[in-house]
Design an enzyme around this catalytic site. Structure first.
Site, PDB file in Angstrom:
ATOM      1  N   HIS A  52       2.706   3.838  -8.913  1.00 38.88           N
ATOM      2  CA  HIS A  52       2.554   2.418  -9.244  1.00 38.88           C
ATOM      3  C   HIS A  52       3.804   1.888  -9.943  1.00 38.88           C
ATOM      4  O   HIS A  52       4.223   0.759  -9.727  1.00 38.88           O
ATOM      5  CB  HIS A  52       1.320   2.201 -10.130  1.00 38.88           C
ATOM      6  CG  HIS A  52       0.041   2.497  -9.417  1.00 38.88           C
ATOM      7  ND1 HIS A  52      -0.224   2.035  -8.150  1.00 38.88           N
ATOM      8  CD2 HIS A  52      -1.060   3.211  -9.791  1.00 38.88           C
ATOM      9  CE1 HIS A  52      -1.419   2.446  -7.775  1.00 38.88           C
ATOM     10  NE2 HIS A  52      -1.951   3.171  -8.743  1.00 38.88           N
ATOM     11  N   ASP A  92       0.831  -1.206   0.000  1.00 35.49           N
ATOM     12  CA  ASP A  92       0.000   0.000   0.000  1.00 35.49           C
ATOM     13  C   ASP A  92       0.873   1.267   0.000  1.00 35.49           C
ATOM     14  O   ASP A  92       2.014   1.234   0.436  1.00 35.49           O
ATOM     15  CB  ASP A  92      -0.900  -0.044   1.249  1.00 35.49           C
ATOM     16  CG  ASP A  92      -2.146   0.809   1.096  1.00 35.49           C
ATOM     17  OD1 ASP A  92      -2.378   1.359  -0.002  1.00 35.49           O
ATOM     18  OD2 ASP A  92      -2.883   0.940   2.088  1.00 35.49           O
ATOM     19  N   LEU A  98      12.279 -19.825  -4.897  1.00 39.48           N
ATOM     20  CA  LEU A  98      11.225 -18.975  -4.329  1.00 39.48           C
ATOM     21  C   LEU A  98       9.955 -18.997  -5.184  1.00 39.48           C
ATOM     22  O   LEU A  98      10.023 -18.880  -6.408  1.00 39.48           O
ATOM     23  CB  LEU A  98      11.743 -17.530  -4.243  1.00 39.48           C
ATOM     24  CG  LEU A  98      10.733 -16.463  -3.809  1.00 39.48           C
ATOM     25  CD1 LEU A  98      10.434 -16.571  -2.318  1.00 39.48           C
ATOM     26  CD2 LEU A  98      11.237 -15.059  -4.129  1.00 39.48           C
TER      27      LEU A  98
HETATM   28  C1  V0D Z   1       0.877  -1.663  -8.487  1.00 40.44           C
HETATM   29  C2  V0D Z   1       2.605  -2.114  -6.079  1.00 40.44           C
HETATM   30  C3  V0D Z   1       3.878  -6.118 -10.471  1.00 40.44           C
HETATM   31  C4  V0D Z   1       1.140  -2.399  -6.071  1.00 40.44           C
HETATM   32  C5  V0D Z   1       3.380  -2.929  -7.059  1.00 40.44           C
HETATM   33  C6  V0D Z   1      -2.147  -5.140 -12.316  1.00 40.44           C
HETATM   34  C7  V0D Z   1       0.278  -1.840  -7.151  1.00 40.44           C
HETATM   35  C8  V0D Z   1       3.178  -2.493  -8.476  1.00 40.44           C
HETATM   36  C9  V0D Z   1       2.771  -6.717 -11.001  1.00 40.44           C
HETATM   37  C10 V0D Z   1       2.655  -8.005 -11.611  1.00 40.44           C
HETATM   38  C11 V0D Z   1       1.391  -3.808  -9.638  1.00 40.44           C
HETATM   39  C12 V0D Z   1       1.473  -8.718 -11.482  1.00 40.44           C
HETATM   40  C13 V0D Z   1       1.336  -9.972 -12.029  1.00 40.44           C
HETATM   41  C14 V0D Z   1       2.387 -10.508 -12.674  1.00 40.44           C
HETATM   42  C15 V0D Z   1       3.570  -9.821 -12.814  1.00 40.44           C
HETATM   43  C16 V0D Z   1       3.712  -8.570 -12.288  1.00 40.44           C
HETATM   44  C17 V0D Z   1       1.718  -5.856 -10.737  1.00 40.44           C
HETATM   45  C18 V0D Z   1      -0.397  -5.009 -10.627  1.00 40.44           C
HETATM   46  C19 V0D Z   1       0.056  -3.932  -9.952  1.00 40.44           C
HETATM   47  C20 V0D Z   1      -1.834  -5.131 -10.918  1.00 40.44           C
HETATM   48  F1  V0D Z   1       2.268 -11.750 -13.152  1.00 40.44           F
HETATM   49  N1  V0D Z   1       3.551  -4.959  -9.908  1.00 40.44           N
HETATM   50  N2  V0D Z   1       2.231  -4.787 -10.059  1.00 40.44           N
HETATM   51  N3  V0D Z   1       0.431  -5.997 -11.034  1.00 40.44           N
HETATM   52  N4  V0D Z   1       1.805  -2.699  -8.931  1.00 40.44           N
END
Ligand code: V0D
Length: 256
Positions: free
Chosen positions: A53, A36, A147
């Site tokens: 993000h 968060d 991991l």
């Molecule tokens: C935004 C902080 C990696 C939280 C981290 C679509 C919110 C960065 C992924 C990711 C997000 C998800 C699946 C995958 C590979 C990478 C990601 C989302 C948001 C939501 F297989 N960061 N990340 N996916 N944020």
């Protein structure tokens, strides 16, 4: 040189110092994180939300590698909740593009470190391209034995439980299970976390002290650890602090 004594330790030194005080024998097997504070971080830096993000995504790499070095077996990251669809459309669109940016950049390092990618969530509503990217990453790393990097993606805890009950009722109607056979070990097999152990430690960044519908069944016995630090500012040193605190608590309970 007296002055040297007062010089603060370098970044690499303090990381190493914290890492060496972590007891390798009682590292939590499964750590879950609610990442968060990306939007608040952006606001504080005078940047658009999406910049938060993006920086948050780069931090996923840092913490994944830290977890690997420390000997954590499963790292579950709450990337997108079923409630997040209520956010502005441009923000949702941006988030859905992150996996496509993350994997091409990360796949080499994930392979090198033997990391296995998994997805825990509902397929419905996800854009075709996003789903394809994640499924390809899961497939490409499924034989890796290091991991487990488990993305909670379009995930909601109550939805997961309802979905499990629905499948269970279908199996009951089909006659493959009987009501009197149901116990915790059977029920957990219906959950999206499948064969993963329950999290031992939950970390939530950015100051909220809530579960927000995250892994409601699986977190029943987890240690909870909260910090005011925003996710993009959460470093390996914070992660080690959380694990050290976890180890102190576990040792205390063990002594009772
Ligand atoms: C935004 C902080 C990696 C939280 C981290 C679509 C919110 C960065 C992924 C990711 C997000 C998800 C699946 C995958 C590979 C990478 C990601 C989302 C948001 C939501 F297989 N960061 N990340 N996916 N944020």
């Amino acid at each position: 040189m007296l002055k040297r004594l007062f010089q603060s330790k370098g970044k690499a030194d303090s990381r190493e110092a914290a890492r060496s005080s972590v007891d390798k024998k009682s590292v939590p097997e499964h750590v879950a994180i609610i990442m968060d504070g990306n939007r608040r971080w952006a606001t504080e830096h005078g940047l658009p939300r999406v910049a938060g993000h993006h920086t948050g995504m780069n931090n996923v790499r840092e913490i994944t590698m830290a977890a690997d070095r420390l000997g954590v077996h499963v790292l579950t990251l709450y990337a997108f909740s079923t409630e997040n669809w209520k956010r502005p459309k441009d923000e949702v669109d941006y988030l859905m593009g992150l996996p496509q940016e993350f994997f091409p950049k990360m796949i080499g390092e994930l392979e090198e470190k033997n990391v296995q990618v998994r997805m825990m969530g509902h397929r419905e509503l996800l854009p075709e391209q996003t789903l394809q990217t994640v499924e390809e990453a899961v497939k490409r790393t499924e034989k890796n034995s290091g991991l487990v990097l488990n993305f909670a993606f379009n995930y909601g805890g109550r939805k997961e439980i309802l979905h499990s009950v629905q499948k269970l009722m279908e199996d009951a109607a089909a006659g493959t299970v009987r009501a009197d056979q149901l116990d915790e070990s059977m029920f957990r097999q219906y959950l999206l976390s499948g064969d993963l152990p329950d999290p031992d430690l939950l970390i939530r960044t950015s100051g909220e002290i809530r579960l927000s519908n995250f892994m409601l069944w699986q977190l029943a016995y987890a240690e909870l650890w909260f910090t005011e630090v925003f996710w993009p500012d959460f470093t390996e040193v914070h992660f080690q602090r959380a694990i050290l605190d976890y180890q102190k608590r576990v040792r205390r309970y063990g002594g009772l």
